[in-house]
Design a protein around this motif. Structure first.
Motif, mmCIF file in Angstrom:
data_model
loop_
_atom_site.group_PDB
_atom_site.id
_atom_site.type_symbol
_atom_site.label_atom_id
_atom_site.label_comp_id
_atom_site.label_asym_id
_atom_site.label_seq_id
_atom_site.Cartn_x
_atom_site.Cartn_y
_atom_site.Cartn_z
ATOM 1 N N ASP A 169 0.795 -1.303 -0.112
ATOM 2 C CA ASP A 169 0.012 -0.011 0.127
ATOM 3 C C ASP A 169 0.804 1.205 -0.117
ATOM 4 O O ASP A 169 0.245 2.380 0.272
ATOM 5 C CB ASP A 169 -0.895 0.153 1.205
ATOM 6 C CG ASP A 169 -0.176 -0.086 2.635
ATOM 7 O OD1 ASP A 169 1.006 -0.193 2.319
ATOM 8 O OD2 ASP A 169 -0.777 0.081 3.676
ATOM 9 N N GLY A 170 2.048 1.091 -0.431
ATOM 10 C CA GLY A 170 2.976 2.532 -0.350
ATOM 11 C C GLY A 170 4.382 2.281 -0.452
ATOM 12 O O GLY A 170 4.683 1.491 -1.242
ATOM 13 N N LEU A 171 5.352 2.848 0.417
ATOM 14 C CA LEU A 171 6.580 2.688 0.167
ATOM 15 C C LEU A 171 7.242 2.630 1.668
ATOM 16 O O LEU A 171 6.759 3.162 2.626
ATOM 17 C CB LEU A 171 7.207 3.836 -0.762
ATOM 18 C CG LEU A 171 6.829 4.047 -1.920
ATOM 19 C CD1 LEU A 171 7.447 5.616 -2.488
ATOM 20 C CD2 LEU A 171 7.409 3.163 -2.992
ATOM 21 N N ALA A 172 8.552 2.204 1.727
ATOM 22 C CA ALA A 172 9.362 2.309 2.696
ATOM 23 C C ALA A 172 10.777 2.174 2.242
ATOM 24 O O ALA A 172 11.039 2.075 1.093
ATOM 25 C CB ALA A 172 9.295 1.065 3.859
ATOM 26 N N MET A 173 11.794 2.501 3.141
ATOM 27 C CA MET A 173 13.117 2.376 2.725
ATOM 28 C C MET A 173 13.967 1.567 3.308
ATOM 29 O O MET A 173 13.806 1.146 4.474
ATOM 30 C CB MET A 173 13.809 3.901 3.102
ATOM 31 C CG MET A 173 13.690 5.147 2.350
ATOM 32 S SD MET A 173 14.634 6.711 2.998
ATOM 33 C CE MET A 173 13.632 7.942 2.365
ATOM 34 N N ALA A 174 14.822 1.189 2.606
ATOM 35 C CA ALA A 174 15.931 0.149 3.017
ATOM 36 C C ALA A 174 17.362 0.272 2.393
ATOM 37 O O ALA A 174 17.510 -0.017 1.260
ATOM 38 C CB ALA A 174 15.294 -1.389 2.461
#
Length: 500
Positions: free
Chosen positions: A152-157
């Protein structure tokens, strides 16, 4: 207009002189990618300046396959004269760059954005850079860190070298800085980032909102976290009034609560081992995505949803992985590696406390795990190099740096050290390490020097063998322990190297 002969001769001489000067001025050198000479990532980071603060704005359209509009502001100090300034940045379109208020020319070279200010920036001068750009979460060449697309969206790695695939920066943990994030999302979506919320959400076009977050401790770029999604923020209090916030898919709020409520007790346990929690807040970011790892993004660790929903995973195992990422807030976040060859200090310690927690809470003996690791250690060293001199990651597969030798193979070094100097001295070393190097980047040499000081004797020979030897030395106190050799078990870890 007519000129007298004298004026004509003067004009001709001046023109000839100008032509001569123009002919002798060399053409500007082409932009080149730079680096600070990290043994594993030679083009990562940039010389000539020290970043003090980042202020980064993202505008999310509602689609996790479209580039985000972004503005990155960098406050730095020049540490030498700079005719050009190199930033790490490789996935986005740059619209404009300003340096100290003036428009600046820019070009790309490798994975660098090379900026040419109107005037040179001299040593000791402030260096304020504003880059207007996009940030692309769906690169055509495939994922290699940076944005992670969730359901449902984005995250950072961003670990180890991928922050510059999200925003322009000096992408190396040797240059930590304070961060402010401003994230604009459509109505019905939640934005979160490292640190604490700053003020109330501001209304944005179309019923959306802009939220701001700020760190109160310096942070390495690889630990940055920004997430957008249809999420719920769960708040509670930790030890000593520490504000805790977890960010979870709204549909999973009740299902995840049995895991989320374990965090305060885990923090209390860690504080008994090494001292007060070193940052301003903590929590779990549970992402509905398949990453294959968990990640210690500062103050808000990234976890796969599946870790908590797969019924075949025993509870003790899930809890120990939670503690692995929590331990990183001391080892890797508060105290960051000066170079990527110092990675063993991050992962060895996180694995150590992961295993020790399992011993204390699930009767999983630490010594048994270390003996198994010892059996496999020669194979791990043959595969990935010794703990403090790891082999470079495979081209295009930077995550391959995270091999078993930096997890259980490095925790084994800590076990050997405790055997060598005793439990009391080892406990003192751990507490002093995170206290004396808090908010800094530190080296293997810093750790070995402190260990020798606390032990009251020179441990350089011990560390040379354990950290740099091709073969695993004899284990102090366990002369009967044996390794299987380099030809066996190279691909297996005694634990689970899923927590970066």
């Amino acid at each position: 207009m007519l000129l007298t002969s004298r004026r004509l001769r003067a004009a001709l001489l001046a023109a000839a002189s100008a032509t001569l000067v123009a002919a002798t001025v060399p053409a500007p050198a082409p932009p080149v990618a730079l680096g600070i000479g990290d043994p594993l990532f030679p083009h990562l980071g940039n010389p000539g300046y020290d970043v003090r603060k980042y202020d980064i704005s993202f505008t999310y359209s509602g689609s996790n396959s479209k580039p985000l509009d972004a503005v990155t502001k960098i406050d730095a100090v020049a540490t030498e004269r700079l005719d050009r300034v190199n930033l790490d940045f490789s996935r986005g379109t740059v619209e404009s760059v300003e340096v100290n208020g003036g428009r600046a020319a820019f070009a790309t070279a490798g994975e660098d954005l090379v900026v040419t200010p109107e005037e040179p920036v001299h040593e000791g001068w402030p260096l304020r850079i504003t880059v207007r750009h996009t940030s692309d979460p769906s690169p055509k060449e495939g994922p290699d860190g940076g944005w992670v697309r969730t359901r449902d969206g984005l995250a950072m790695a961003n670990q180890a070298d991928a922050a510059h695939r999200v925003f322009p920066c000096n992408d190396h943990p040797a240059d930590k800085a304070f961060f402010t994030f401003r994230v604009t999302v459509p109505k019905g979506m939640t934005a979160v980032a490292n640190g604490l919320s700053v003020g109330e959400a501001e209304k944005a076009a179309g019923g959306g909102a802009t939220r701001a977050f700020r760190t109160t401790h310096p942070m390495a770029t690889e630990l940055a976290q920004v997430s957008v999604g249809r999420s719920t923020v769960v708040r509670r209090q930790g030890p000593n009034g520490l504000p805790l916030r977890d960010v979870v898919p709204t549909a999973d709020r009740a299902r995840l609560e049995p895991w989320l409520k374990k965090t305060p007790g885990q923090i209390e346990w860690m504080e008994r081992q090494v001292g007060r929690y070193p940052l301003e807040t903590y929590g779990l970011l549970v992402a509905d995505a398949e990453t294959g790892f968990e990640l210690e993004t500062q103050t808000l660790s990234l976890f796969e949803r599946a870790l908590f929903t797969r019924s075949e995973l025993p509870a003790w195992y899930v809890e120990s992985i939670m503690v692995h990422e929590l331990a990183h807030q001391w080892f890797g976040d508060s105290v960051s590696p000066r170079s990527w060859s110092d990675l063993w200090l991050n992962e060895g310690h996180a694995t150590w406390y992961e295993a020790k927690y399992a011993e204390d809470h699930a009767k999983r003996p630490l010594e048994a795990r270390m003996r198994q690791a010892y059996t496999q250690s020669d194979a791990w060293r043959a595969q990935g190099g010794p703990p403090a001199a790891p082999r470079s990651p495979a081209p295009g597969k930077k995550i391959s740096l995270f091999r078993p030798v930096v997890y259980d193979g490095s925790a084994l070094v800590l076990y050997a050290l405790r055997q060598e100097i005793g439990k009391d001295a080892f406990g003192q070393l751990e507490r002093r390490w995170v206290s004396e190097h808090r908010d800094t980047s530190a080296t293997t040499g810093d750790f070995t020097h402190l260990a020798s000081e606390i032990a009251g004797r020179d441990l350089s020979a011990f560390f040379k063998e354990w950290l740099y030897g091709k073969k695993t030395p004899a284990m102090p106190g366990h002369p009967d322990w044996r390794t299987e050799g380099a030809g066996k078990s190279a691909g297996k870890s005694a634990g689970k190297p899923a927590g970066k």
